[in-house]
Design an enzyme around this catalytic site. Structure first.
Site, PDB file in Angstrom:
ATOM      1  CG  HIS A 135     -23.229 -12.447  13.870  1.00  0.00           C
ATOM      2  ND1 HIS A 135     -23.631 -11.979  12.586  1.00  0.00           N
ATOM      3  CD2 HIS A 135     -24.061 -11.574  14.640  1.00  0.00           C
ATOM      4  CE1 HIS A 135     -24.103 -10.884  12.531  1.00  0.00           C
ATOM      5  NE2 HIS A 135     -24.612 -10.675  13.908  1.00  0.00           N
TER       6      HIS A 135
ATOM      7  CE  LYS B 101     -14.485 -13.909   0.843  1.00  0.00           C
ATOM      8  NZ  LYS B 101     -15.950 -13.697   1.326  1.00  0.00           N
ATOM      9  NE  ARG B 102     -10.018  -9.790  10.010  1.00  0.00           N
ATOM     10  CZ  ARG B 102     -10.152  -9.331  11.336  1.00  0.00           C
ATOM     11  NH1 ARG B 102     -11.183  -8.724  11.609  1.00  0.00           N
ATOM     12  NH2 ARG B 102      -9.200  -9.885  12.093  1.00  0.00           N
TER      13      ARG B 102
ATOM     14  CE  LYS C 208     -14.244 -14.298   6.662  1.00  0.00           C
ATOM     15  NZ  LYS C 208     -15.374 -13.949   6.015  1.00  0.00           N
TER      16      LYS C 208
ATOM     17  CB  THR D  58     -22.377  -9.120   3.858  1.00  0.00           C
ATOM     18  OG1 THR D  58     -21.263  -8.782   4.518  1.00  0.00           O
ATOM     19  CG2 THR D  58     -23.622  -9.387   4.903  1.00  0.00           C
TER      20      THR D  58
ATOM     21  CE  LYS E 169     -20.426  -5.475   1.831  1.00  0.00           C
ATOM     22  NZ  LYS E 169     -19.234  -5.524   2.653  1.00  0.00           N
TER      23      LYS E 169
HETATM   24  C1  LIG Z   1     -18.714  -6.473   3.447  1.00  0.00           C
HETATM   25  C2  LIG Z   1     -17.434  -6.256   4.148  1.00  0.00           C
HETATM   26  C3  LIG Z   1     -16.960  -7.311   4.848  1.00  0.00           C
HETATM   27  C4  LIG Z   1     -17.506  -8.664   5.024  1.00  0.00           C
HETATM   28  O1  LIG Z   1     -16.985  -9.595   3.845  1.00  0.00           O
HETATM   29  P1  LIG Z   1     -17.113 -11.051   3.708  1.00  0.00           P
HETATM   30  O2  LIG Z   1     -16.656 -11.704   2.449  1.00  0.00           O
HETATM   31  O3  LIG Z   1     -18.692 -11.380   3.751  1.00  0.00           O
HETATM   32  O4  LIG Z   1     -16.711 -11.837   5.179  1.00  0.00           O
HETATM   33  C5  LIG Z   1     -15.599  -7.250   5.577  1.00  0.00           C
HETATM   34  N1  LIG Z   1     -15.072  -6.056   5.484  1.00  0.00           N
HETATM   35  C6  LIG Z   1     -15.517  -5.111   5.045  1.00  0.00           C
HETATM   36  C7  LIG Z   1     -14.750  -3.899   4.830  1.00  0.00           C
HETATM   37  C8  LIG Z   1     -16.557  -5.160   3.847  1.00  0.00           C
HETATM   38  O5  LIG Z   1     -17.059  -4.313   3.478  1.00  0.00           O
END
Ligand SMILES: *Cc1c(COP(=O)(O)O)cnc(C)c1O
Length: 812
Positions: A356, A544-545, A550, A652, A656
């Site tokens: 990952h 995101k985290r 990032k 991911t 979305k």
């Molecule tokens: C999809 C999702 C992530 C992943 O987000 P990235 O921007 O791809 O790092 C993290 N936390 C939650 C709650 C998500 O739904």
């Protein structure tokens, strides 16, 4: 698909309510009503669940087990109703009883047993496996406390324990009779019997692993798979709890606490590893319980252990479950009496591994002393795997000691989990094309040249059932109206929406839907944060985290720059924007926490400055989690995917957002590359250093952030404002961020990419002003998002890695 009518549902529901609450519906609280509904749905699911298991047993179909430390499921009521095909029926039925289904749905606690992308991926995969009719099950840990809840107090993150089980979990069923014993510590005694070595593990501590099963409902196909989560519980016969002897009592309590600690809490680190003993215990705990239960089930249903590798596949989500390799070897060799070579061949056929991340700080390695003491027999098995592996390497690469050392599993006093996972698996995959290429040519190149056929790519995906159909019902309706409903079972059919991209009626409808979602989010923001945002403004979102790579910092400093420019020129011609952030930082990651504080501080200043707050506002939304993502993402106009190129393995949320008709501003990193390839350069805004440039800087140096800053007054002003009292009287408050960018040479190229990013944002403004052009881009993004459904990803895993069949096509 569940076959009931509305009247039956209503009477079942009233019956259920009375049964579990012992009072009439009118006397119930909303939560009582939620409980009755969830219990009823669980009953409906139960029969299908039993039937599915019977079918799997009769068909003797290959069973896939997806091992993951994390499953970030979010709420389950909505997705279970959707997948059972009774969503509308329930909504109407409840309505007639004076109950609002949406209100009940919001009462469910998120199942937050994961950190972020990795855990959410596991959840999307479960949904897709069930919906495709693949006999695939999850195996993980039932943490008593999931990912912490985040509060923002005085602009900073405060962590509050997640007590998600306080009102029980209506979806799980405890299976006490299926408990397993996991052994820790002790010693291994070796004995010679008839010329064979026999290994006896003695004086160990026993921990009881108790499974809690959750049904994973497939989409309208009568399939219910199982997510089995293990809880660590003390064994009552290990210590005599009734003893009056105080010494024993104290010891008994210590034993109880040390056992319960194992499944007490999820480690809140993402892409970061901490060499803690308890974490290693967690990893072995669920893997050992999981494998024991798989083999027990296999044998009890008449399976011949010699054919195990034809009948099961085990997938490792990152290296966290890697001890599945030596644990399976232990059971096959020590308990089933299978010779090493055969056991190894079978293990290899069974196991597969997903990498990952390539961040060095994420690579798990365990100190040998700690490992040996906690898992003496497992350590011996790893030594033997390593010995045989290195013997092969010495034959293949005579004299190339550097190479061999790097590939060795136990080296420099550590057990290296990625090396063990690669050696023990027949398949190693990355999660996006770019990521897999980097694995092959950089991070894992030695292994790639050694086993080129093991390596493959499986670009991540998201379940369109949750992220489109549940999160955005109105957009789903528009798609049905324009292209029919085949996209629900064949998400790549969304491409048919492309021909409506220039249709002005469809464009207007898209805009109306987006505006409704934005209004909903704006109302929510006002309700929970008390900030009024302009619904007409562009919603520019990064959720995101929190992580340096990032680059929330890049986003934040361009907002600070925009603020400066607006103060200099109040008539500056920009598109009004609402900047929305959300995300949790690991509690011990001080830089990331300081970035949260900075964003909130900047937000406070801008939102309260009447000179600018008609044009821009900044909102940091508390406690990012799946249910919040479902509210934010359908309301986004602009999706910020701005990681340093090469650092984000896939991402991911990028998928979305596009599926919900947002336009992406992105670096060519992770799956952004594939999104660009899908939609074309005209329908995404790309900026920043390329892969080659980044890798070149890392390899050969030549980047000097200080020089860039000193030569540019505009950047200098922003960077200095971190420490000159502009944002905080405490000039030390953001010093860590300052130092990171200036003193430590800006590891993630924030300054380097700054102007490229600003230019891209200017382009976004221009595109957004042309409403028709913008809506066309949104439509194109939606049309091309089907390929990023996790159904596509899972079909690739099933055929390319697991060798399992999907029942999906013949169920249609
Ligand atoms: C999809 C999702 C992530 C992943 O987000 P990235 O921007 O791809 O790092 C993290 N936390 C939650 C709650 C998500 O739904």
């Amino acid at each position: 698909m569940l076959n009931i009518d509305k009247e039956t549902f209503k009477s079942d529901y009233i019956q259920k309510f009375i049964e579990i609450h012992g009072k009439d519906l009118e006397e119930g609280t909303d939560y009582n009503k939620y409980e009755a509904l969830a219990s009823l749905i669980r009953d409906y699911v139960a029969k299908m669940w039993i039937d599915t298991n019977k079918r799997y047993k009769e068909n003797k179909s290959k069973q896939v087990y997806y091992f993951s430390m994390e499953f970030l499921l979010g709420r389950l009521l909505g997705s279970n109703l959707l997948n059972l095909g009774i969503n509308d029926l329930c909504r109407e039925g409840l309505n007639e009883l004076g109950i609002d289904l949406t209100k009940l749905e919001y009462l469910e606690e998120d199942q937050g047993l994961g950190n972020g992308g990795l855990g959410r991926l596991a959840a999307c995969f479960l949904d897709s496996m069930a919906s495709l009719g693949i006999s695939g099950h999850g195996c993980g840990i039932r943490y008593k406390h999931g990912f912490f809840n985040q509060k923002i107090i005085n602009f900073s993150q405060v962590e509050v324990p997640d007590d998600w089980l306080k009102r029980g979990n209506l979806w799980e069923i405890k299976k006490s009779d299926k408990a397993r014993i996991v052994k820790f510590g002790g010693e291994v005694k070796v004995e010679y019997i008839d010329g064979n070595l026999k290994f006896h593990h003695v004086n160990y501590e026993k921990v009881q692993a108790v499974p809690y099963d959750m049904p994973i409902v497939g989409y309208k196909n009568n399939v219910v798979n199982t997510l089995r989560l293990w809880s660590a519980e003390p064994l009552s016969n290990e210590f005599d709890f009734s003893s009056f002897n105080r010494g024993d009592f104290k010891k008994a309590m210590e034993y109880k606490d040390s056992v319960e600690a194992i499944s007490q809490v999820l480690y809140p680190d993402d892409s970061f590893y901490e060499g803690k003993l308890l974490r290693l215990k967690q990893e072995y705990f669920f893997v050992s319980a999981g494998i024991q239960s798989i083999i027990h089930h296999f044998k009890s249903t008449g399976g011949n252990i010699k054919e195990l590798d034809e009948k099961i596949a085990i997938h490792m989500n990152d290296t966290h479950p890697t001890l599945a390799v030596p644990e399976l070897m232990r059971i096959l060799v020590d308990e089933e009496g299978i010779g090493w070579d055969n056991a190894w061949r079978m293990t290899n056929n069974i196991m597969s591994y997903t990498n990952h991340t390539i961040l060095a700080e994420a690579l798990e390695k365990w100190p040998v002393d700690m490992f040996k003491k906690l898992l003496p027999r497992i350590f011996m098995i790893i030594q033997e795997i390593d010995r045989r592996f290195c013997e092969g390497l010495r034959n293949k690469y005579p004299g190339q000691w550097d190479k061999i050392n790097k590939m060795q599993i136990i080296n420099g006093g550590f057990v290296k989990m990625a090396n063990l996972a690669i050696v023990g698996s027949h398949s190693v995959n990355g999660v996006a094309k770019l990521h897999t290429e980097i694995l092959k040519k950089q991070e894992m190149s030695d292994f790639y040249y050694c086993y080129p056929n093991k390596f493959n790519n499986k670009t991540n995906g998201i379940t369109h059932r949750r992220w489109l159909m549940i999160a955005n019902p109105q957009l789903t309706e528009l798609l049905k109206k324009t292209i029919g409903d085949s996209f629900i079972t064949h998400p790549t059919d969304m491409i048919n929406f492309q021909k409506f991209a220039k249709d002005s009626g469809v464009q207007e409808e898209l805009k109306r839907i987006k505006n409704r979602n934005k209004k909903k989010l704006a109302d929510y923001i006002y309700k929970v944060q008390g900030i009024r945002v302009d619904e007409e403004s562009m919603f520019d979102v990064q959720v995101k985290r929190l992580h340096a790579y990032k680059r929330q910092t890049l986003n934040c400093i361009r907002i600070m720059d925009l603020y400066n420019r607006l103060l200099d020129n109040p008539n500056l011609d920009i598109v009004p924007r609402t900047f929305i952030f959300a995300g949790k930082s690991a509690p011990g990651y001080y830089l990331a926490k300081d970035i949260i504080t900075l964003i909130n501080t900047v937000a406070n200043k801008i939102n309260n400055d009447n000179r600018v707050n008609k044009k821009i506002k900044v909102v940091f939304m508390e406690n990012y989690r799946v249910s919040l993502a479902e509210t934010i993402i359908p309301a986004a106009d602009l999706s910020e995917q701005i990681s340093t190129t090469t650092k984000e393995a896939s991402g991911t949320s990028n998928m979305k957002f596009m599926m919900n008709g947002a336009v992406t501003i992105a670096t060519l990193d992770g799956a952004n590359v594939e999104i660009r390839d899908e939609v074309g350069d005209d329908n995404i805004v790309i900026f920043g250093l390329t892969e080659r440039e980044v890798l070149n800087y890392y390899k050969n140096g030549g980047y000097n952030s200080q020089k860039l800053i000193n030569n540019d007054d505009r950047i200098k002003k922003i960077i200095n404002s971190l420490i000159d009292g502009t944002y905080s009287k405490d000039t030390n408050k953001f010093k860590s961020i300052y130092q990171n960018l200036v003193t430590y040479n800006d590891e993630f190229f924030v300054i380097k990419d700054f102007y490229s990013y600003l230019e891209a944002q200017k382009k976004v403004d221009d595109l957004y002003r042309n409403t028709s052009r913008w809506q066309e881009m949104c439509a194109v993004n939606i049309a091309h998002s089907g390929i990023f459904s996790s159904d596509r990803t899972i079909k690739e895993y099933a055929t390319g890695i697991w060798g399992s069949k999907c029942m999906y096509e013949n169920l249609q």
